[in-house]
Design a protein around this motif. Structure first.
Motif, mmCIF file in Angstrom:
data_model
loop_
_atom_site.group_PDB
_atom_site.id
_atom_site.type_symbol
_atom_site.label_atom_id
_atom_site.label_comp_id
_atom_site.label_asym_id
_atom_site.label_seq_id
_atom_site.Cartn_x
_atom_site.Cartn_y
_atom_site.Cartn_z
ATOM 1 N N GLU A 46 29.970 -13.325 -13.411
ATOM 2 C CA GLU A 46 29.104 -14.502 -13.292
ATOM 3 C C GLU A 46 28.910 -15.170 -14.647
ATOM 4 O OE1 GLU A 46 25.522 -13.110 -11.517
ATOM 5 O OE2 GLU A 46 26.453 -12.664 -9.565
ATOM 6 N N GLY A 47 28.803 -14.347 -15.703
ATOM 7 C CA GLY A 47 28.621 -14.894 -17.044
ATOM 8 C C GLY A 47 29.790 -15.736 -17.496
ATOM 9 N N ASN A 48 31.001 -15.368 -17.088
ATOM 10 C CA ASN A 48 32.183 -16.153 -17.455
ATOM 11 C C ASN A 48 32.138 -17.571 -16.902
ATOM 12 O OD1 ASN A 48 33.492 -14.216 -18.992
ATOM 13 N ND2 ASN A 48 34.563 -13.330 -17.260
ATOM 14 N N ASN A 49 31.426 -17.747 -15.795
ATOM 15 C CA ASN A 49 31.390 -19.055 -15.136
ATOM 16 C C ASN A 49 30.252 -19.955 -15.608
ATOM 17 O OD1 ASN A 49 33.596 -18.323 -13.488
ATOM 18 N ND2 ASN A 49 32.251 -17.288 -12.038
ATOM 19 N N LYS A 50 29.410 -19.456 -16.500
ATOM 20 C CA LYS A 50 28.239 -20.236 -16.925
ATOM 21 C C LYS A 50 28.622 -21.414 -17.822
ATOM 22 C CE LYS A 50 24.806 -16.541 -16.469
ATOM 23 N NZ LYS A 50 23.858 -15.646 -17.180
ATOM 24 N N ILE A 51 29.540 -21.171 -18.755
ATOM 25 C CA ILE A 51 29.955 -22.221 -19.696
ATOM 26 C C ILE A 51 31.475 -22.265 -19.737
ATOM 27 C CG2 ILE A 51 29.829 -23.091 -22.057
ATOM 28 C CD1 ILE A 51 27.310 -21.438 -22.464
ATOM 29 N N GLN A 88 17.251 -9.811 -25.410
ATOM 30 C CA GLN A 88 18.340 -10.479 -26.113
ATOM 31 C C GLN A 88 19.660 -9.710 -26.047
ATOM 32 O OE1 GLN A 88 17.708 -13.557 -27.287
ATOM 33 N NE2 GLN A 88 15.626 -13.239 -26.510
ATOM 34 N N SER A 89 19.751 -8.747 -25.143
ATOM 35 C CA SER A 89 20.975 -7.934 -25.099
ATOM 36 C C SER A 89 21.627 -7.954 -23.719
ATOM 37 C CB SER A 89 20.663 -6.490 -25.517
ATOM 38 O OG SER A 89 19.635 -5.942 -24.708
ATOM 39 N N ASP A 90 21.391 -8.986 -22.959
ATOM 40 C CA ASP A 90 22.011 -9.102 -21.637
ATOM 41 C C ASP A 90 23.498 -9.397 -21.807
ATOM 42 O OD1 ASP A 90 22.432 -9.463 -18.883
ATOM 43 O OD2 ASP A 90 22.105 -11.628 -19.075
ATOM 44 N N LEU A 91 24.340 -8.484 -21.353
ATOM 45 C CA LEU A 91 25.791 -8.619 -21.560
ATOM 46 C C LEU A 91 26.366 -9.817 -20.810
ATOM 47 C CD1 LEU A 91 26.815 -4.860 -21.300
ATOM 48 C CD2 LEU A 91 26.695 -6.257 -23.366
ATOM 49 N N GLY A 92 25.798 -10.142 -19.650
ATOM 50 C CA GLY A 92 26.326 -11.249 -18.855
ATOM 51 C C GLY A 92 26.073 -12.614 -19.460
ATOM 52 N N SER A 93 25.252 -12.675 -20.522
ATOM 53 C CA SER A 93 24.913 -13.970 -21.140
ATOM 54 C C SER A 93 25.530 -14.125 -22.527
ATOM 55 C CB SER A 93 23.381 -14.104 -21.234
ATOM 56 O OG SER A 93 22.788 -13.989 -19.960
ATOM 57 N N GLN A 94 26.537 -13.315 -22.836
ATOM 58 C CA GLN A 94 27.093 -13.349 -24.189
ATOM 59 C C GLN A 94 28.496 -13.944 -24.266
ATOM 60 O OE1 GLN A 94 26.556 -9.720 -26.434
ATOM 61 N NE2 GLN A 94 24.487 -9.414 -25.669
ATOM 62 N N CYS A 95 28.895 -14.672 -23.223
ATOM 63 C CA CYS A 95 30.199 -15.360 -23.279
ATOM 64 C C CYS A 95 29.975 -16.825 -23.634
ATOM 65 C CB CYS A 95 30.918 -15.232 -21.942
ATOM 66 S SG CYS A 95 31.405 -13.548 -21.538
ATOM 67 N N THR A 96 29.255 -17.065 -24.722
ATOM 68 C CA THR A 96 28.917 -18.433 -25.128
ATOM 69 C C THR A 96 29.756 -18.907 -26.306
ATOM 70 O OG1 THR A 96 27.143 -17.581 -26.540
ATOM 71 C CG2 THR A 96 26.551 -18.188 -24.281
ATOM 72 N N TYR A 97 30.587 -18.014 -26.862
ATOM 73 C CA TYR A 97 31.504 -18.384 -27.944
ATOM 74 C C TYR A 97 32.939 -18.304 -27.429
ATOM 75 C CZ TYR A 97 27.734 -18.200 -31.400
ATOM 76 O OH TYR A 97 26.592 -18.448 -32.125
ATOM 77 N N ARG A 98 33.817 -19.069 -28.040
ATOM 78 C CA ARG A 98 35.219 -19.084 -27.585
ATOM 79 C C ARG A 98 35.945 -17.778 -27.871
ATOM 80 N NH1 ARG A 98 37.736 -24.974 -29.337
ATOM 81 N NH2 ARG A 98 36.267 -26.274 -28.145
ATOM 82 N N TYR A 99 35.469 -17.028 -28.874
ATOM 83 C CA TYR A 99 36.157 -15.791 -29.263
ATOM 84 C C TYR A 99 35.113 -14.704 -29.485
ATOM 85 C CZ TYR A 99 39.367 -19.546 -30.339
ATOM 86 O OH TYR A 99 40.108 -20.688 -30.247
ATOM 87 N N LYS A 100 35.474 -13.472 -29.133
ATOM 88 C CA LYS A 100 34.589 -12.331 -29.359
ATOM 89 C C LYS A 100 35.326 -11.275 -30.171
ATOM 90 C CE LYS A 100 31.435 -11.120 -26.561
ATOM 91 N NZ LYS A 100 30.662 -10.521 -25.451
ATOM 92 N N ILE A 101 34.607 -10.650 -31.080
ATOM 93 C CA ILE A 101 35.207 -9.669 -31.981
ATOM 94 C C ILE A 101 34.921 -8.263 -31.475
ATOM 95 C CG2 ILE A 101 35.205 -8.737 -34.323
ATOM 96 C CD1 ILE A 101 34.247 -11.543 -35.259
ATOM 97 N N TYR A 102 35.957 -7.450 -31.431
ATOM 98 C CA TYR A 102 35.767 -6.011 -31.185
ATOM 99 C C TYR A 102 36.144 -5.267 -32.451
ATOM 100 C CZ TYR A 102 36.601 -1.185 -29.979
ATOM 101 O OH TYR A 102 36.561 0.191 -29.982
ATOM 102 N N ILE A 103 35.227 -4.400 -32.903
ATOM 103 C CA ILE A 103 35.494 -3.561 -34.062
ATOM 104 C C ILE A 103 34.952 -2.169 -33.770
ATOM 105 C CG2 ILE A 103 33.351 -4.315 -35.208
ATOM 106 C CD1 ILE A 103 34.885 -4.035 -37.895
ATOM 107 N N GLU A 104 35.698 -1.147 -34.141
ATOM 108 C CA GLU A 104 35.292 0.224 -33.857
ATOM 109 C C GLU A 104 34.010 0.569 -34.599
ATOM 110 O OE1 GLU A 104 37.888 2.488 -37.324
ATOM 111 O OE2 GLU A 104 38.801 2.103 -35.369
#
Length: 502
Positions: free
Chosen positions: A235-240, A294-310
């Motif tokens: 659902e978060g992917n479809n918000k923006i 402020q930590s809802d995972l479904g609301s964090q697709c607001t940037y074009r790119y996301k960083i994963y770091i170990e």
């Protein structure tokens, strides 16, 4: 023909015969048609009956928690111990092939009791399954509730496929980094390696990789079980729309668990330089005090790119980041969980150099903003993989096949050790403290056996195929490095040309 009484009689007889034949023919045809019509009607009735056949009703078996105070909770006998399954024609996803690779060190020699005992050194618990029942011998407490939810997940596996797993005995380490160094078990006189289960591995160790505890919930930071998180992320992917999102790389987390994360903070935007990254420190203590608003995972697709770091090793955050259809900029790592090894750079994620993060992030964002269609394809490939190939049914099937293949390698009869206690869903959930821990157990409870068997385990990789797969991954990473080097070389040349021109 001569006329006479005989002739007239003959004519009458022939006429009568013709009439009889015509009547008989009509009767036969009408009966034939009636039979055909009757058969058609019967066939239609059968088809209609099949179409209207009600679907098989699932048997739901809730937990049987004791309602009387001061009574020790016991395991219920209401849940089926065996179940009839329909054969599944679904083939497991490609990453299931790594089960064969993880168990490869034990294929030729099998697993003895001595080998299992030698894994006890760092294990948090010993898990034993005998006749479909689970017993646990605990050695030490894990970080937070990792051990609790790992055991809960195994219990749910047995509720999903009752009576299907053979007897087994294993050691489980809930810490981050793998510890069974492969170099210690090489050579003609080397001892066989200990079979030790944990959440991640790397190219230099032999630990057996198992799905992590957070698939059933991470109570301490209020992350719900995976099945419901997947819906929130979709659902978060479809918000923006992707083109409307902030055109930068985003990361939010705890940087103090590893030097590589502290180094990442250098890439944040400043008055001096903009590396196209927006980085935020997550204060989990403050978050818990504020109800994790402020930590809802479904609301964090607001940037074009996301960083994963170990973190200290692999990080649980990996699957949540990949599920967002913003392309994942993955800082190169040697640690992997059970599904990551099947992903390909430039197809599922964009590789970021660990030794030059800031310049690498800046180029990745510039490239993506200049190649919007390709960037969106990378994001979608990852989110589709997570939604379709990492759904909870496949997580359980991975566990099933891994434990089944492992059990087939045992060269001893599993036995319940002294001091071990029987575990079941009732003894864990009914007595759990009220709050996220109990809520997540109830939320992730498998309420009924599966009506289909697990997906079909694909065969091991042929060495040639596996080699080609690994080379393809390395070539893709080298290609990105080449593009990045050319980008900065051209940038330097252009700056020099401007200075000369001015």
């Amino acid at each position: 023909m001569k006329k006479g009484p005989g002739t007239f009689a003959t004519l009458i007889f022939l006429l009568f015969l013709l009439v009889f034949v015509w009547i008989s023919s009509s009767w036969i045809n009408s009966n034939t048609i009636a039979v055909i019509n009757e058969r058609k009607e019967q066939k239609q009735m059968i088809v209609s009956k099949a179409e209207k056949k009600p679907p098989k009703r699932k048997i739901e078996v809730p937990l049987n928690c004791s309602l009387v105070n001061n009574v020790t909770q016991t395991c219920s006998s209401n849940y089926p111990t065996t179940f009839d399954y329909a054969f599944s024609n679904v083939t497991c996803p490609e990453y299931f092939r790594w089960i064969h690779e993880d168990l490869k060190p034990f294929k030729s020699i099998g697993i003895t009791r001595e080998m299992v005992e030698s894994a006890k050194k760092t294990a948090h618990f010993r898990l034993v399954i005998v006749k479909g029942k689970v017993y646990v011998e605990k050695y030490r407490k894990s970080i937070q509730t990792r051990d609790v939810f790992t055991l809960w997940g195994i219990l749910q596996l047995l509720r999903k496929y009752p009576g299907r797993l053979p007897d087994l005995e294993l050691m489980f380490d809930c810490n981050d980094r793998p510890v069974i160094q492969s170099r210690s078990y090489r050579g003609p006189n080397a001892k066989p390696p200990p079979p030790l289960f944990r959440y991640c591995g790397d190219p230099w160790t032999l630990d057996i990789v198992f799905p992590d505890w957070s698939f059933w919930g991470w109570a301490e930071i209020n992350i719900r079980p995976w099945e419901n998180i997947l819906k929130d992320l979709k659902e978060g992917n479809n918000k923006i729309k992707w083109t409307k999102r902030e055109p930068y790389a985003y990361w939010k987390g705890n940087p103090f668990v590893a030097d590589t994360r502290k180094d990442l903070l250098r890439c944040n935007v400043s008055d001096i330089e903009d590396w196209n990254a927006r980085l935020f420190i997550q204060d989990w203590i403050r978050e818990s005090q504020q109800g994790f608003e402020q930590s809802d995972l479904g609301s964090q697709c607001t940037y074009r790119y996301k960083i994963y770091i170990e973190g200290y090793a692999w990080s649980v955050s990996e699957k949540y980041i990949l599920a967002c259809d913003s392309p994942t900029l993955l800082v190169n790592t040697n640690f992997y969980d059970f599904f990551f090894r099947s992903l390909q750079p430039v197809h599922h994620y964009w590789p970021i150099r660990n030794d030059d993060k800031c310049r690498s992030l800046k180029f990745a964002v510039n490239w993506g903003n200049s190649h919007k269609q390709k960037a969106q394809e990378i994001g979608k490939a990852a989110s589709d993989f997570i939604q379709q190939e990492l759904k909870m049914d496949f997580v359980y099937d991975y566990m099933f096949h891994l434990l089944n293949e492992y059990a087939n390698l045992l060269r001893f009869e599993p036995k319940i050790p002294e001091g071990a206690v029987e575990l079941c869903s009732e003894t864990m959930a009914c007595d759990a403290n009220e709050g996220p821990e109990k809520n997540f157990m109830m939320e992730s409870l498998v309420k009924s056996p599966s009506y289909t068997s697990p997906c079909s385990l694909p065969p091991p990789y042929e060495p040639r195929v596996l080699g080609a797969f690994i080379r393809r991954k390395a070539n893709s990473m080298r290609q990105v490095e080449t593009w990045e080097n050319n980008f900065y070389e051209n940038l330097i040349k252009n700056n020099i040309s401007k200075r000369i021109g001015s």
